[in-house]
Enzyme design. Structure first.
Site, mmCIF file in Angstrom:
data_model
loop_
_atom_site.group_PDB
_atom_site.id
_atom_site.type_symbol
_atom_site.label_atom_id
_atom_site.label_comp_id
_atom_site.label_asym_id
_atom_site.label_seq_id
_atom_site.Cartn_x
_atom_site.Cartn_y
_atom_site.Cartn_z
ATOM 1 N N HIS A 105 40.394 -26.380 -27.160
ATOM 2 C CA HIS A 105 40.764 -25.799 -28.444
ATOM 3 C C HIS A 105 42.270 -25.726 -28.685
ATOM 4 C CE1 HIS A 105 40.399 -23.330 -31.981
ATOM 5 N NE2 HIS A 105 40.979 -22.280 -31.429
ATOM 6 N N ARG A 121 39.389 -15.190 -24.092
ATOM 7 C CA ARG A 121 38.664 -16.457 -24.197
ATOM 8 C C ARG A 121 38.433 -17.147 -22.863
ATOM 9 N NH1 ARG A 121 41.341 -18.927 -29.754
ATOM 10 N NH2 ARG A 121 40.165 -17.512 -31.103
ATOM 11 N N ARG A 124 45.893 -17.803 -24.664
ATOM 12 C CA ARG A 124 46.270 -17.237 -25.960
ATOM 13 C C ARG A 124 45.155 -16.351 -26.495
ATOM 14 N NH1 ARG A 124 44.852 -18.565 -31.231
ATOM 15 N NH2 ARG A 124 44.041 -20.637 -30.809
ATOM 16 N N HIS A 174 37.750 -22.876 -25.871
ATOM 17 C CA HIS A 174 37.204 -21.815 -26.725
ATOM 18 C C HIS A 174 35.738 -21.609 -26.373
ATOM 19 C CE1 HIS A 174 35.961 -19.684 -30.343
ATOM 20 N NE2 HIS A 174 37.217 -19.596 -30.737
ATOM 21 N N PHE A 214 39.400 -8.964 -32.628
ATOM 22 C CA PHE A 214 39.295 -10.235 -31.929
ATOM 23 C C PHE A 214 39.320 -10.015 -30.422
ATOM 24 C CE2 PHE A 214 39.929 -14.587 -33.941
ATOM 25 C CZ PHE A 214 39.075 -14.299 -34.976
ATOM 26 N N GLN A 221 43.486 -24.169 -23.455
ATOM 27 C CA GLN A 221 42.436 -23.206 -23.782
ATOM 28 C C GLN A 221 41.113 -23.884 -24.139
ATOM 29 O OE1 GLN A 221 42.618 -20.422 -27.444
ATOM 30 N NE2 GLN A 221 42.679 -19.110 -25.649
ATOM 31 N N LEU A 253 34.343 -26.094 -34.108
ATOM 32 C CA LEU A 253 34.554 -24.691 -33.759
ATOM 33 C C LEU A 253 33.634 -23.737 -34.525
ATOM 34 C CD1 LEU A 253 36.564 -22.719 -32.212
ATOM 35 C CD2 LEU A 253 37.553 -22.355 -34.454
ATOM 36 N N GLU A 264 35.792 -17.233 -33.510
ATOM 37 C CA GLU A 264 35.641 -15.990 -32.749
ATOM 38 C C GLU A 264 35.245 -14.846 -33.699
ATOM 39 O OE1 GLU A 264 38.313 -15.565 -29.445
ATOM 40 O OE2 GLU A 264 38.860 -13.566 -30.115
HETATM 41 C C1 FAD Z 1 39.360 -25.327 -35.772
HETATM 42 C C2 FAD Z 1 40.521 -24.419 -35.446
HETATM 43 C C3 FAD Z 1 40.487 -23.086 -35.806
HETATM 44 C C4 FAD Z 1 41.562 -22.240 -35.519
HETATM 45 N N1 FAD Z 1 41.504 -20.928 -35.899
HETATM 46 C C5 FAD Z 1 42.570 -20.134 -35.651
HETATM 47 C C6 FAD Z 1 42.575 -18.788 -36.116
HETATM 48 O O1 FAD Z 1 41.661 -18.324 -36.776
HETATM 49 N N2 FAD Z 1 43.668 -18.025 -35.833
HETATM 50 C C7 FAD Z 1 44.734 -18.505 -35.125
HETATM 51 O O2 FAD Z 1 45.684 -17.764 -34.897
HETATM 52 N N3 FAD Z 1 44.747 -19.796 -34.696
HETATM 53 C C8 FAD Z 1 43.698 -20.608 -34.956
HETATM 54 N N4 FAD Z 1 43.742 -21.907 -34.524
HETATM 55 C C9 FAD Z 1 44.987 -22.443 -33.950
HETATM 56 C C10 FAD Z 1 46.007 -22.675 -35.069
HETATM 57 O O3 FAD Z 1 45.337 -23.039 -36.245
HETATM 58 C C11 FAD Z 1 47.009 -23.768 -34.736
HETATM 59 O O4 FAD Z 1 47.545 -23.564 -33.462
HETATM 60 C C12 FAD Z 1 48.152 -23.751 -35.751
HETATM 61 O O5 FAD Z 1 47.646 -23.786 -37.057
HETATM 62 C C13 FAD Z 1 49.094 -24.913 -35.531
HETATM 63 O O6 FAD Z 1 50.014 -24.946 -36.596
HETATM 64 P P1 FAD Z 1 51.272 -25.901 -36.562
HETATM 65 O O7 FAD Z 1 52.009 -25.668 -37.810
HETATM 66 O O8 FAD Z 1 51.959 -25.751 -35.273
HETATM 67 O O9 FAD Z 1 50.636 -27.383 -36.538
HETATM 68 P P2 FAD Z 1 49.628 -28.130 -37.517
HETATM 69 O O10 FAD Z 1 49.026 -27.263 -38.531
HETATM 70 O O11 FAD Z 1 48.719 -28.888 -36.622
HETATM 71 O O12 FAD Z 1 50.568 -29.149 -38.287
HETATM 72 C C14 FAD Z 1 51.190 -30.246 -37.652
HETATM 73 C C15 FAD Z 1 51.976 -31.014 -38.690
HETATM 74 O O13 FAD Z 1 52.747 -32.016 -38.060
HETATM 75 C C16 FAD Z 1 52.623 -33.229 -38.749
HETATM 76 N N5 FAD Z 1 52.846 -34.326 -37.807
HETATM 77 C C17 FAD Z 1 52.356 -34.457 -36.549
HETATM 78 N N6 FAD Z 1 52.789 -35.605 -36.005
HETATM 79 C C18 FAD Z 1 53.579 -36.214 -36.913
HETATM 80 C C19 FAD Z 1 54.325 -37.438 -36.953
HETATM 81 N N7 FAD Z 1 54.319 -38.292 -35.926
HETATM 82 N N8 FAD Z 1 55.011 -37.734 -38.079
HETATM 83 C C20 FAD Z 1 54.994 -36.883 -39.139
HETATM 84 N N9 FAD Z 1 54.317 -35.729 -39.167
HETATM 85 C C21 FAD Z 1 53.625 -35.395 -38.062
HETATM 86 C C22 FAD Z 1 51.224 -33.192 -39.323
HETATM 87 O O14 FAD Z 1 51.103 -34.050 -40.427
HETATM 88 C C23 FAD Z 1 51.117 -31.718 -39.719
HETATM 89 O O15 FAD Z 1 51.684 -31.526 -40.989
HETATM 90 C C24 FAD Z 1 42.679 -22.756 -34.821
HETATM 91 C C25 FAD Z 1 42.720 -24.098 -34.470
HETATM 92 C C26 FAD Z 1 41.647 -24.910 -34.758
HETATM 93 C C27 FAD Z 1 41.717 -26.353 -34.305
#
Ligand code: FAD
Length: 567
Positions: free
Chosen positions: A337, A273, A380, A229, A114, A227, A239, A242
C-alpha cells in the site's frame, strides 16, 4: 527553454500544496505532472486525514505519541512534532478553501477513529477524502495562475556542481523534450507502489522522483519499510479503506472467529496496520483463512451507514467482486500500500545536508510520499499520509521559494541537456525486439517483491529477490519498446518508468537484507525481535559509481523513549 523560480515536479496533494505555498510567497512557479493533476494517486485516498484539534479535547502531543508508537520508534520525533502540531491549521485552511468535510449530528466537522490511535481524529469526506481535497486544491491552483504543465513526463533532473537547476521533460502529446530551468526544484512525485504486484496504488506510482533523486546522488532512507494494508481485495488488490474498520467492521476467519480479539485485545481491528496485517497472514498461513483471505464483515453496520459513509466500498464490492457488503462479508488480505521510506529530507524538505553528515543535492527539495522526513518510521498510521503531504508540501514550497528569492538565475546549457536526454530516449527506441517485454519484466519484478518482501521476510527469500532484480536489470538493458512514434508514446513512458522501478526495488531489497531485526512493517522470521541496541537507526542507500553504498543515521528522540509496543 522554460524558466521559473520554483519548479514543482508532481501535482498530487504534496505538489499542489507546495506550488500554492511558493506562489503565495511571491515565486514564479511551474508545476509539472505526467497525468492530469486530478488523476494523481492522491485522488484515490479514501479514509481521511488526521489532526488533533484542541477544542475537541485532543492534543497534538497525543497524536505525536500515537505516531511515534505506530512508527515502532523509528520515526524522527522532531519531524513528527512538526507534522502533528501544524495539522490543525491545514485542516482549517482546506475547509476555508471549500473542502466539504463530513459533519456530525450537531454540524461540527466529523471524525472517525483510525488504526493505532486512541482518539477519533480522522477528518473525512465520506470515503473519497483525497478526491475532495485534490479537486479543491486544483481550483485554488487554477485561480492562482501557477503555470501547470499537464501530461508532461520528467525524464531527467538537471544537476551540476552538486546543485539541482531544473529538469528535462517531455510533452507527452507531441513527444517534444524541453528544458525547464529553475532556481529551486521540489520533487513531489508520489510513491513506488507498483514495484510490488499487486498493489493498491495506481499504475502511475512507479517511483520516478525517488529514482531520479537517488541517481543524482541523494540518499534514500528507510526504504525497507513497506506498508502492507490489512484490507485489500482478493485478486485485484484494490483497497478497502481502513474507514470500514473505523466505522466498526470486524475481521473473521473461516470459523467465524473475530480473531483480532485474541491478538490485540484492546484495539482489536484498529491496532496499527503492520500488526493487523501480520495477524491476518498468520490466520491464513495456519489454515484458518478462506481461499488465501480472511473476511471483512460490515453487515452489522446497516445499509444506511454503509451507503452514507462507505459508498465507494459498497460499489467496489458490488462491481469488482459481485458481493453486496450489506448482506455478505467480503474476502480481503494484506496488500502492498505505501512506502514509508524515500528521498531523505529535513523538515523543510531540503534534500541536502546543511550539517554535512549525509550528502544530498543542494536546491532540491522533496515532499509527500516520495520523501522521507521521517514521520512514519517503520509503520505509517492511517490518515497520516495526506497530512504529511499538506504539511510538508507547504513547508517545502515555502522554503524553496524563500531560497529562490536570494538567488540569481542558474546556468544551464540547454543544448547539452537536451542532447543527453534525447540520446537516452533514442537508444531505448533503437533496440530491436528480443522476445522480452516491459510488461513481463515489470510483472516478474512485482511478483518477486511481494513473494519475498511481503508481510513476513527472511534472508533466503530476500537474497533470491536481490538476484532476481539484478537479472531483471540486465534484461532491461536489452528490452525494446514496440511503439517507435513520437505522439502519445505511452509505451516509451512505460519503458522509462520500468527503469525507475528497478532502481527503487534495488534499494528496498538492500535495506531489508541489511536490517537484521523486526520493526514495524519489516518483520523477519529469522530475526523476530526488535533490537533497539543495534537498530534504533535509519539505513540510507547511496548511489555510487561502484554500486549502492549503505550508511546510517541516528533516530531523533525528543521526549518518547522506546517502549514495548502493545495494542
Ligand atoms: C488507494 C489509496 C488510498 C489511500 N487512502 C489514504 C487515506 O485515506 N489517508 C491518507 O492519509 N493516505 C491515504 N493514502 C496514501 C496517500 O494517498 C498518498 O501517500 C498521497 O496521496 C501521496 O501524495 P503525493 O502528492 O505525494 O503523490 P501523488 O498523489 O501520487 O502524486 C504524484 C504526482 O507526481 C507526478 N509524477 C510522478 N512521476 C512523474 C514524472 N516522471 N514526470 C512528471 N510528473 C510525475 C504524477 O503525475 C502526480 O501528479 C492512500 C493511498 C492509496 C493508494
Amino acid at each position: 527553454m522554460l524558466e521559473c523560480d520554483v519548479l514543482v515536479i508532481g501535482a498530487g496533494l504534496a505538489g499542489m500544496r507546495a506550488a500554492l505555498a511558493a506562489h503565495t510567497n511571491g515565486a514564479k512557479v511551474i508545476m509539472v505532472s505526467k497525468v492530469h493533476p486530478v488523476r494523481s494517486h492522491s485522488n484515490a485516498a479514501q479514509g481521511g486525514i488526521n489532526a488533533a484539534l484542541t477544542d475537541r479535547g485532543d492534543s497534538w502531543e497525543d497524536h505525536a505519541f500515537d505516531t511515534v508508537k505506530g512508527s515502532d520508534y523509528l520515526g524522527d520525533q522532531d519531524a513528527i512534532e512538526v507534522m502533528c502540531s501544524e495539522a490543525g491549521r491545514e485542516i482549517i485552511q482546506m475547509e476555508h478553501w471549500g473542502v466539504i468535510f463530513s459533519r456530525d449530528e450537531e454540524g461540527h466537522l466529523g471524525t472517525r477513529t483510525f488504526g493505532g490511535q486512541r482518539r477519533a481524529r480522522t477528518f473525512f469526506v465520506a470515503d473519497m477524502t483525497g478526491q475532495a481535497i485534490l479537486h479543491v486544491m486544483y481550483e485554488q491552483l487554477m485561480k492562482s495562475g501557477v503555470q501547470s504543465l499537464e501530461e508532461w513526463f520528467v525524464t531527467d533532473l538537471i544537476v551540476a556542481d552538486g546543485e539541482c537547476r531544473g529538469c528535462v521533460a517531455m510533452e507527452i502529446r507531441s513527444g517534444t523534450l524541453q528544458v525547464i530551468r529553475a532556481k529551486t526544484v521540489v520533487l513531489a512525485t508520489g510513491g513506488l507502489g507498483r514495484v510490488f504486484e499487486p498493489s493498491t496504488n495506481a499504475l502511475i506510482c512507479t517511483g520516478d522522483g525517488i529514482a531520479l533523486a537517488y541517481k543524482a546522488g541523494v540518499p534514500l532512507m528507510d526504504m525497507e519499510m513497506v506498508q502492507f494494508h490489512p484490507t485489500t481485495l482478493k485478486g485485484s488488490g484494490v483497497l478497502i479503506t481502513e474507514g470500514a474498520r473505523a466505522e466498526g467492521g470486524y475481521l473473521l476467519n473461516k470459523d467465524g472467529d473475530r480473531f483480532m480479539l485474541k491478538y490485540a485485545p484492546s484495539m482489536k481491528e484498529l491496532a496499527s496496520r503492520d500488526v493487523v496485517s501480520r495477524c491476518e497472514q498468520t490466520e491464513i498461513n495456519e489454515g484458518r483463512g478462506v481461499d488465501g483471505c480472511v473476511l471483512l464483515d460490515l453487515r452489522h453496520l446497516g445499509e444506511k451507514t454503509i451507503k452514507e459513509r462507505l459508498i465507494q466500498i459498497y460499489e467496489i464490492g458490488r462491481d469488482l467482486t459481485g458481493i453486496d457488503i450489506t448482506k455478505e462479508p467480503i474476502p480481503i488480505r494484506p496488500g502492498m500500500h505505501y512506502q514509508m521510506g524515500g528521498i531523505k529530507t529535513d523538515v523543510d524538505g531540503r534534500a541536502w545536508d546543511v550539517k554535512g553528515q549525509w550528502g544530498g543535492i543542494r536546491n532540491l527539495f522533496a515532499a509527500g510520499e516520495c520523501a522521507c522526513v521521517s514521520v512514519h518510521g517503520g509503520n505509517r498510521l492511517g490518515a497520516n499520509s495526506l497530512l504529511d503531504t499538506v504539511v510538508f508540501g507547504r513547508r517545502s514550497g515555502e522554503a524553496a521559494s524563500q531560497m529562490a528569492k536570494d538567488m540569481k538565475p542558474t546556468e544551464v546549457s540547454e543544448e547539452k541537456w537536451l542532447k543527453s536526454s534525447e540520446d537516452k530516449l533514442r537508444s531505448l527506441l533503437a533496440r530491436e525486439a528480443n522476445g522480452d517485454s516491459v510488461a513481463k519484466i515489470r510483472w516478474d519484478l512485482g511478483t518477486s517483491m511481494v513473494e519475498h518482501l511481503g508481510v513476513f521476510r527472511e534472508e533466503e527469500g530476500m537474497l533470491a529477490t536481490k538476484a532476481k532484480v539484478e537479472d531483471l536489470k540486465r534484461r532491461y538493458e536489452k528490452v525494446a519498446v514496440q511503439d517507435k512514434g513520437k505522439m502519445f508514446n505511452t509505451a516509451l513512458i512505460f519503458g522509462i518508468e520500468l527503469g525507475y522501478m528497478l532502481d527503487c526495488a534495488e534499494t528496498v531489497v538492500l535495506g531489508a537484507i541489511e536490517r537484521k531485526e523486526s520493526r514495524g512493517a519489516h518483520h523477519r522470521l529469522d530475526y523476530p525481535q526488535r533490537d533497539d541496541g543495534n537498530w534504533m537507526k535509519h539505513i540510507l542507500v547511496h548511489e555510487t559509481p561502484e554500486g549502492p553504498r549503505l550508511s546510517y543515521q541516528p533516530v531523533t528522540v525528543t521526549r518518547w523513549q522506546p517502549q514495548e509496543r502493545k495494542y
